[in-house]
Design a protein around this motif. Structure first.
Motif, PDB file in Angstrom:
ATOM      1  N   MET A   1       0.826  -1.210   0.000  1.00 51.18           N
ATOM      2  CA  MET A   1       0.000   0.000   0.000  1.00 51.18           C
ATOM      3  C   MET A   1       0.860   1.259   0.000  1.00 51.18           C
ATOM      4  SD  MET A   1      -2.996  -1.221   2.657  1.00 51.18           S
ATOM      5  CE  MET A   1      -3.308   0.436   3.160  1.00 51.18           C
ATOM      6  N   LEU A   2       1.972   1.218   0.712  1.00 54.15           N
ATOM      7  CA  LEU A   2       2.862   2.375   0.807  1.00 54.15           C
ATOM      8  C   LEU A   2       3.851   2.455  -0.350  1.00 54.15           C
ATOM      9  CD1 LEU A   2       3.691   2.242   4.627  1.00 54.15           C
ATOM     10  CD2 LEU A   2       2.171   3.860   3.464  1.00 54.15           C
ATOM     11  N   GLY A   3       3.926   1.383  -1.140  1.00 50.31           N
ATOM     12  CA  GLY A   3       4.880   1.350  -2.246  1.00 50.31           C
ATOM     13  C   GLY A   3       6.321   1.283  -1.771  1.00 50.31           C
ATOM     14  N   ILE A   4       6.539   0.568  -0.670  1.00 50.31           N
ATOM     15  CA  ILE A   4       7.879   0.488  -0.089  1.00 50.31           C
ATOM     16  C   ILE A   4       8.801  -0.300  -1.017  1.00 50.31           C
ATOM     17  CG2 ILE A   4       9.224  -0.513   1.807  1.00 50.31           C
ATOM     18  CD1 ILE A   4       7.009   0.360   3.672  1.00 50.31           C
ATOM     19  N   ASP A   5       9.959   0.283  -1.282  1.00 46.56           N
ATOM     20  CA  ASP A   5      11.000  -0.375  -2.051  1.00 46.56           C
ATOM     21  C   ASP A   5      12.354   0.081  -1.514  1.00 46.56           C
ATOM     22  OD1 ASP A   5      11.504   2.168  -3.122  1.00 46.56           O
ATOM     23  OD2 ASP A   5      10.518   1.739  -5.020  1.00 46.56           O
ATOM     24  N   GLU A   6      13.431  -0.273  -2.211  1.00 47.92           N
ATOM     25  CA  GLU A   6      14.769   0.059  -1.707  1.00 47.92           C
ATOM     26  C   GLU A   6      15.024   1.565  -1.658  1.00 47.92           C
ATOM     27  OE1 GLU A   6      14.878  -0.617  -6.088  1.00 47.92           O
ATOM     28  OE2 GLU A   6      14.264  -1.888  -4.426  1.00 47.92           O
ATOM     29  N   ASN A   7      14.204   2.358  -2.334  1.00 51.94           N
ATOM     30  CA  ASN A   7      14.382   3.817  -2.328  1.00 51.94           C
ATOM     31  C   ASN A   7      13.532   4.537  -1.294  1.00 51.94           C
ATOM     32  OD1 ASN A   7      16.207   3.675  -4.523  1.00 51.94           O
ATOM     33  ND2 ASN A   7      14.476   3.499  -5.930  1.00 51.94           N
TER      34      ASN A   7
ATOM     35  N   PHE B   1       9.376   9.340   6.897  1.00 45.42           N
ATOM     36  CA  PHE B   1       8.830  10.460   6.147  1.00 45.42           C
ATOM     37  C   PHE B   1       8.787  11.689   7.049  1.00 45.42           C
ATOM     38  CE2 PHE B   1       6.225   7.103   3.723  1.00 45.42           C
ATOM     39  CZ  PHE B   1       7.088   7.111   2.638  1.00 45.42           C
ATOM     40  N   PRO B   2       8.739  12.878   6.471  1.00 53.45           N
ATOM     41  CA  PRO B   2       8.557  14.070   7.298  1.00 53.45           C
ATOM     42  C   PRO B   2       7.254  13.940   8.099  1.00 53.45           C
ATOM     43  CG  PRO B   2       9.050  14.675   5.016  1.00 53.45           C
ATOM     44  CD  PRO B   2       8.857  13.190   5.049  1.00 53.45           C
ATOM     45  N   PRO B   3       7.185  14.526   9.289  1.00 56.47           N
ATOM     46  CA  PRO B   3       6.004  14.372  10.140  1.00 56.47           C
ATOM     47  C   PRO B   3       4.686  14.775   9.471  1.00 56.47           C
ATOM     48  CG  PRO B   3       7.765  15.455  11.336  1.00 56.47           C
ATOM     49  CD  PRO B   3       8.226  15.313   9.915  1.00 56.47           C
ATOM     50  N   ASP B   4       4.739  15.715   8.514  1.00 55.06           N
ATOM     51  CA  ASP B   4       3.505  16.156   7.869  1.00 55.06           C
ATOM     52  C   ASP B   4       3.148  15.328   6.628  1.00 55.06           C
ATOM     53  OD1 ASP B   4       5.669  17.093   6.413  1.00 55.06           O
ATOM     54  OD2 ASP B   4       4.715  19.002   5.895  1.00 55.06           O
ATOM     55  N   HIS B   5       3.954  14.316   6.306  1.00 51.85           N
ATOM     56  CA  HIS B   5       3.672  13.438   5.160  1.00 51.85           C
ATOM     57  C   HIS B   5       2.437  12.596   5.481  1.00 51.85           C
ATOM     58  CE1 HIS B   5       4.117  10.241   2.192  1.00 51.85           C
ATOM     59  NE2 HIS B   5       4.970  11.040   1.543  1.00 51.85           N
TER      60      HIS B   5
ATOM     61  N   ASN C   1       1.660   9.632   4.834  1.00 49.51           N
ATOM     62  CA  ASN C   1       1.926   8.228   5.176  1.00 49.51           C
ATOM     63  C   ASN C   1       2.959   8.055   6.278  1.00 49.51           C
ATOM     64  OD1 ASN C   1       0.095   7.126   3.341  1.00 49.51           O
ATOM     65  ND2 ASN C   1       1.576   7.209   1.675  1.00 49.51           N
ATOM     66  N   ALA C   2       3.299   9.148   6.976  1.00 51.82           N
ATOM     67  CA  ALA C   2       4.332   9.063   8.016  1.00 51.82           C
ATOM     68  C   ALA C   2       3.952   8.063   9.105  1.00 51.82           C
ATOM     69  CB  ALA C   2       4.587  10.443   8.618  1.00 51.82           C
ATOM     70  N   ALA C   3       2.732   8.120   9.591  1.00 55.80           N
ATOM     71  CA  ALA C   3       2.297   7.199  10.654  1.00 55.80           C
ATOM     72  C   ALA C   3       2.250   5.757  10.149  1.00 55.80           C
ATOM     73  CB  ALA C   3       0.939   7.617  11.196  1.00 55.80           C
ATOM     74  N   HIS C   4       1.841   5.575   8.902  1.00 49.54           N
ATOM     75  CA  HIS C   4       1.777   4.223   8.337  1.00 49.54           C
ATOM     76  C   HIS C   4       3.172   3.607   8.218  1.00 49.54           C
ATOM     77  CE1 HIS C   4      -2.050   6.004   6.947  1.00 49.54           C
ATOM     78  NE2 HIS C   4      -2.516   4.794   7.218  1.00 49.54           N
ATOM     79  N   LEU C   5       4.149   4.429   7.839  1.00 55.00           N
ATOM     80  CA  LEU C   5       5.514   3.924   7.749  1.00 55.00           C
ATOM     81  C   LEU C   5       6.050   3.560   9.134  1.00 55.00           C
ATOM     82  CD1 LEU C   5       7.875   3.264   5.874  1.00 55.00           C
ATOM     83  CD2 LEU C   5       8.684   5.622   6.185  1.00 55.00           C
ATOM     84  N   ASP C   6       5.690   4.341  10.137  1.00 58.75           N
ATOM     85  CA  ASP C   6       6.076   4.015  11.513  1.00 58.75           C
ATOM     86  C   ASP C   6       5.488   2.666  11.930  1.00 58.75           C
ATOM     87  OD1 ASP C   6       7.496   6.370  11.723  1.00 58.75           O
ATOM     88  OD2 ASP C   6       5.941   7.423  12.866  1.00 58.75           O
ATOM     89  N   VAL C   7       4.235   2.423  11.577  1.00 56.86           N
ATOM     90  CA  VAL C   7       3.589   1.141  11.897  1.00 56.86           C
ATOM     91  C   VAL C   7       4.306   0.006  11.172  1.00 56.86           C
ATOM     92  CG1 VAL C   7       1.473  -0.228  11.621  1.00 56.86           C
ATOM     93  CG2 VAL C   7       1.336   2.135  12.440  1.00 56.86           C
ATOM     94  N   TYR C   8       4.669   0.226   9.922  1.00 55.04           N
ATOM     95  CA  TYR C   8       5.408  -0.780   9.149  1.00 55.04           C
ATOM     96  C   TYR C   8       6.714  -1.148   9.859  1.00 55.04           C
ATOM     97  CZ  TYR C   8       8.019  -2.924   5.338  1.00 55.04           C
ATOM     98  OH  TYR C   8       8.760  -3.794   4.575  1.00 55.04           O
TER      99      TYR C   8
END
Length: 193
Positions: free
Chosen positions: A152-158, A163-167, A169-176
């Motif tokens: 869903m987040l499109g996570i890859d090697e890049n 993410f910056p706090p105002d992004h 998906n920042a919270a979602h990346l933290d959960v990941y």
């Protein structure tokens, strides 16, 4: 969340930790969403008269269009695996046949692992005590949730570490990342280290 710990020996081995309220609620929500996604896929499979007669359940012969489901239910064979031996049409036919045969069982296993998590998750947080078999189910379900969230987040090697706090998906990346730690600590406990 505290680290997972291995207690006992032999058949009495238990894998234990304690979850805070918000951790328990988050895992509950994520696992329920993954189960719902799997059930929707299963329920949308075409019905087969031969399957109704024989009791052999068949599933979709085409891959999911959704990227998240595609990550959870990938093709069995990639065309680049045997590029010199098979053409793209044969590879598509092979994937369709394998998917139709095995996808129902894979979905059932994923849903079963998720249900084990829900059955052993303390409502409102608290201690978690798992047998080794239940801990394996937790690993399966947490991995599936991570894969779904990563797709869903499109996570890859890049993807940046954060993410910056105002992004958005920042919270979602933290959960990941948190799920990655939960999974890693559970693997360590299961290995007895």
């Amino acid at each position: 969340m505290r680290a997972w710990k291995r207690k006992g020996r032999g058949d009495s081995v238990r894998i234990v930790t304690t979850l805070d309220t918000h951790e328990s609620e988050l895992i509950d929500s994520l696992v329920r969403s993954m189960i719902e996604l799997m059930n929707e896929r299963s329920d949308s499979a075409p019905r087969d008269e031969l399957a109704d007669i024989t009791g052999i359940v068949t599933g979709h012969s085409s891959p999911p269009a959704d990227a998240t489901l595609g990550r959870l239910l990938p093709d069995f064979h990639r065309p680049d695996q045997d590029a010199t031996m098979m053409g793209d049409d044969i590879s598509a036919d092979l994937n369709g046949a394998l998917r139709s045969m095995y996808e129902p069982g894979i979905i059932a296993a994923k849903v079963g692992a998720g249900q084990t998590v829900l059955d052993t998750l303390p409502p409102g947080g608290g201690p978690v005590t798992l047998s080794e078999q239940q801990a394996q189910a937790w690993l399966t379900a947490i991995n599936d949730v991570r894969l779904a969230l990563g797709a869903m987040l499109g996570i890859d090697e890049n993807t940046p570490e954060e993410f910056p706090p105002d992004h958005p998906n920042a919270a979602h990346l933290d959960v990941y990342h948190w799920l990655t730690v939960v999974q890693e600590l559970l693997v360590v406990a299961l290995m007895g280290k």
